[in-house]
Design a protein around this motif. Structure first.
Motif, PDB file in Angstrom:
ATOM      1  N   VAL A  79      -2.535   0.733  -8.027  1.00  0.00           N
ATOM      2  CA  VAL A  79      -3.376   1.928  -7.951  1.00  0.00           C
ATOM      3  C   VAL A  79      -2.852   2.820  -6.832  1.00  0.00           C
ATOM      4  CG1 VAL A  79      -5.703   2.827  -7.606  1.00  0.00           C
ATOM      5  CG2 VAL A  79      -5.373   0.637  -8.771  1.00  0.00           C
ATOM      6  N   CYS A  80      -2.684   4.119  -7.154  1.00  0.00           N
ATOM      7  CA  CYS A  80      -2.305   5.104  -6.132  1.00  0.00           C
ATOM      8  C   CYS A  80      -3.501   6.008  -5.882  1.00  0.00           C
ATOM      9  CB  CYS A  80      -1.099   5.926  -6.611  1.00  0.00           C
ATOM     10  SG  CYS A  80      -0.623   7.212  -5.430  1.00  0.00           S
ATOM     11  N   ILE A 108       6.457  -0.327   0.437  1.00  0.00           N
ATOM     12  CA  ILE A 108       5.788   0.962   0.249  1.00  0.00           C
ATOM     13  C   ILE A 108       6.267   1.925   1.330  1.00  0.00           C
ATOM     14  CG2 ILE A 108       3.583   2.169   0.264  1.00  0.00           C
ATOM     15  CD1 ILE A 108       2.293  -0.362  -0.798  1.00  0.00           C
ATOM     16  N   LYS A 109       6.676   3.129   0.875  1.00  0.00           N
ATOM     17  CA  LYS A 109       7.069   4.174   1.800  1.00  0.00           C
ATOM     18  C   LYS A 109       6.565   5.506   1.266  1.00  0.00           C
ATOM     19  CE  LYS A 109      10.989   6.257   4.208  1.00  0.00           C
ATOM     20  NZ  LYS A 109      12.467   6.267   4.375  1.00  0.00           N
ATOM     21  N   ASP A 110       5.613   6.092   2.002  1.00  0.00           N
ATOM     22  CA  ASP A 110       4.980   7.360   1.608  1.00  0.00           C
ATOM     23  C   ASP A 110       4.374   7.214   0.209  1.00  0.00           C
ATOM     24  OD1 ASP A 110       5.774   8.408   4.040  1.00  0.00           O
ATOM     25  OD2 ASP A 110       7.679   9.127   3.245  1.00  0.00           O
ATOM     26  N   ASN A 111       4.859   7.993  -0.716  1.00  0.00           N
ATOM     27  CA  ASN A 111       4.287   7.973  -2.071  1.00  0.00           C
ATOM     28  C   ASN A 111       5.083   7.112  -3.033  1.00  0.00           C
ATOM     29  OD1 ASN A 111       6.515   9.706  -2.116  1.00  0.00           O
ATOM     30  ND2 ASN A 111       5.708  10.833  -3.867  1.00  0.00           N
ATOM     31  N   GLN A 112       5.981   6.253  -2.524  1.00  0.00           N
ATOM     32  CA  GLN A 112       6.822   5.419  -3.376  1.00  0.00           C
ATOM     33  C   GLN A 112       6.526   3.941  -3.158  1.00  0.00           C
ATOM     34  OE1 GLN A 112      10.880   6.604  -2.585  1.00  0.00           O
ATOM     35  NE2 GLN A 112      10.828   8.152  -4.209  1.00  0.00           N
ATOM     36  N   LEU A 113       6.477   3.210  -4.277  1.00  0.00           N
ATOM     37  CA  LEU A 113       6.304   1.758  -4.250  1.00  0.00           C
ATOM     38  C   LEU A 113       7.551   1.155  -4.888  1.00  0.00           C
ATOM     39  CD1 LEU A 113       3.181  -0.317  -5.085  1.00  0.00           C
ATOM     40  CD2 LEU A 113       5.321  -0.854  -6.238  1.00  0.00           C
ATOM     41  N   THR A 170      -3.208  12.246   2.481  1.00  0.00           N
ATOM     42  CA  THR A 170      -2.966  10.800   2.562  1.00  0.00           C
ATOM     43  C   THR A 170      -2.692  10.221   1.180  1.00  0.00           C
ATOM     44  OG1 THR A 170      -5.330  10.287   2.342  1.00  0.00           O
ATOM     45  CG2 THR A 170      -4.443  10.556   4.578  1.00  0.00           C
ATOM     46  N   VAL A 171      -1.798   9.199   1.149  1.00  0.00           N
ATOM     47  CA  VAL A 171      -1.469   8.462  -0.075  1.00  0.00           C
ATOM     48  C   VAL A 171      -1.634   6.979   0.230  1.00  0.00           C
ATOM     49  CG1 VAL A 171       0.276   7.932  -1.801  1.00  0.00           C
ATOM     50  CG2 VAL A 171       0.138  10.240  -0.840  1.00  0.00           C
TER      51      VAL A 171
END
Length: 446
Positions: free
Chosen positions: A248-249, A229-234, A213-214
């Motif tokens: 914060v990720c 926000i999409k998956d691991n990209q902002l 999870t991210v």
């Protein structure tokens, strides 16, 4: 005869020239025989079938003759057993305490096998052995280290050497270290200015097992409206004051949680670097234009100043004769108002000739020797001249002014222009001065 490592000799086979072969009771009775059939005294060799580890020892061949007596030859039988080798990498969790990360074994070998490790991981090996069945030996070796995330995936090899092998046997493995996610945010270039569009932050994470999870968060609370926000990209669609925050990720796997943060500093809009060359060119061009205008203005002002001081503006034929003050006289010395008078002559000027007026309207003037009054008016009296001037009577000093008052003593006009004059001057003859006065351009006042 056979002599084991432990125990005495015992007969195992006998060959007599007349009675033939005989096999006494022994551990080899059912498995031993002479190689030739029928046996031959010239070559009484024996063979053993179904060889066992217990068959290892000395074998003595004794020849009895009469009257020569007994003679013997001895050979050593060494039994070798090829071991069963194996190796494996263990799954361990990252930590500070040393633990076994790989194990290598060589079972039931004879003689004892040799084990060594090849790896870049910083650890130590420990080896132990124990006897097996039928005089064999089993060897076990373990590799220990304090595992870290950096050790995960490193190569490690176990190499087993034995007499029964034509070459060492190598087992290549990779260390398997479990660790919580390690997170890194990339994409922030410290150049987020108001109005910038489509800036992207990417949350990169490594972990064993693979992160599941991210989650993106904002330290100021709710995520700004311009953020996607999409998956691991902002992705920030448009930079404004709302994204002036800390992102914060947070990444998780079954071992633990890893997080990373980046603080976005929103700046004022900056000049597009691609237009820097154009801006520089415009600035340089403007400076050059200003310099050119300044030079032109300076030239014009210089020419105007010279015109006001009485110098010729150009060589055109209609230039009227003027009196110049402050110039140099014919000898090169500092001049005064009594310098030679240049006279209109259809484009020609003459100096140093006698006064002459002919029918062609030509007026020629000869420079006179300066008087005290002239020197006074010129403002260039030296001490001797001033003393001479002071000695003059008041009447003598100004007698030259009494006759005409302020009237011109010389009118430099061709005879044909007299009808254009108003009083003593032409209507276009007057010239304004800087102090507000108006004087004639062609008349000489003393």
């Amino acid at each position: 005869m056979y002599k084991p490592k432990e125990g005495g000799r015992e007969n195992i086979a006998v060959l007599h020239p007349k009675h033939g072969p005989t096999y006494p009771e022994s551990p080899l009775k059912e498995r031993i025989s002479f190689t030739q059939v029928p046996p031959n005294m010239d070559s009484p060799s024996i063979q053993i079938s179904d060889v066992r580890m217990t068959d290892e020892g000395e074998y003595i061949c004794v020849v009895a003759s009469y009257p020569g007596g007994n003679k013997q030859g001895i050979t050593q039988l060494v039994m070798l057993t090829k071991p069963q080798n194996s190796a494996s990498a263990l799954t361990v969790e990252a930590g500070r305490n040393p633990t076994v990360v790989a194990r290598c074994q060589s079972h039931n070998g004879r003689p004892e096998a040799q084990i060594r490790w090849v790896t870049t991981a910083d650890g130590n090996a420990s080896t132990s052995s124990q006897p097996g069945q039928d005089n064999t030996v089993s060897v076990s070796s373990e590799y220990r280290l304090a595992p870290t995330a950096a050790d995960n995936g490193k190569d490690i090899s176990c190499v087993v050497s034995h007499r029964t092998q034509t070459s060492p046997e190598s087992f290549q493995m990779k260390l398997n270290v479990l660790y919580a996610p390690q997170v890194k945010i990339v994409g922030y270039d410290n150049n987020w200015y108001v109005g910038r569009t489509n800036v992207l932050l990417t949350c990169q994470a490594t972990g064993n097992p693979v992160p599941t999870t991210v989650l993106w968060k904002s330290m100021t609370g709710a995520m700004p409206d311009t953020v996607q926000i999409k998956d691991n990209q902002l992705k920030v669609l448009k930079v404004d004051e709302a994204v002036n925050t800390t992102f914060v990720c947070e990444v998780k796997n079954r071992i633990g949680t890893g997080r990373e943060k980046v603080t976005a500093l929103v700046r004022e809009p900056s000049v597009n670097p691609s237009n820097a060359g154009v801006v520089a060119a415009v600035v340089i061009g403007s400076l050059l234009a200003l310099l050119l205008v300044a030079a032109l203005v300076a030239v014009l002002m210089t020419r105007n100043r010279r015109r006001q001081q009485g110098y010729r503006a150009d060589g055109s034929a209609d230039l009227k004769a003027r009196i110049f003050g402050g110039g140099k006289n014919g000898t090169g010395a500092a001049g005064n108002n009594n310098a030679p008078i240049y006279v209109y002559d259809d484009g020609s000027a003459h100096q140093g000739e006698k006064n002459n007026h002919n029918g062609n309207g030509r007026l020629e003037v000869v420079a006179a020797t300066p008087t005290a009054q002239d020197i006074l008016l010129s403002g260039e009296l030296d001490d001797a001249e001033r003393r001479k001037f002071d000695e003059l009577e008041e009447e003598e000093r100004y007698d030259r002014f009494a006759g005409g008052g302020a009237a011109p003593i010389l009118q430099l006009r061709p005879a044909g222009e007299q009808h254009e004059m108003i009083g003593d001057y032409l209507d276009d003859d007057m010239e304004s001065q800087r102090d507000g006065s108006v004087i004639s351009r062609t008349a000489v006042y003393v």
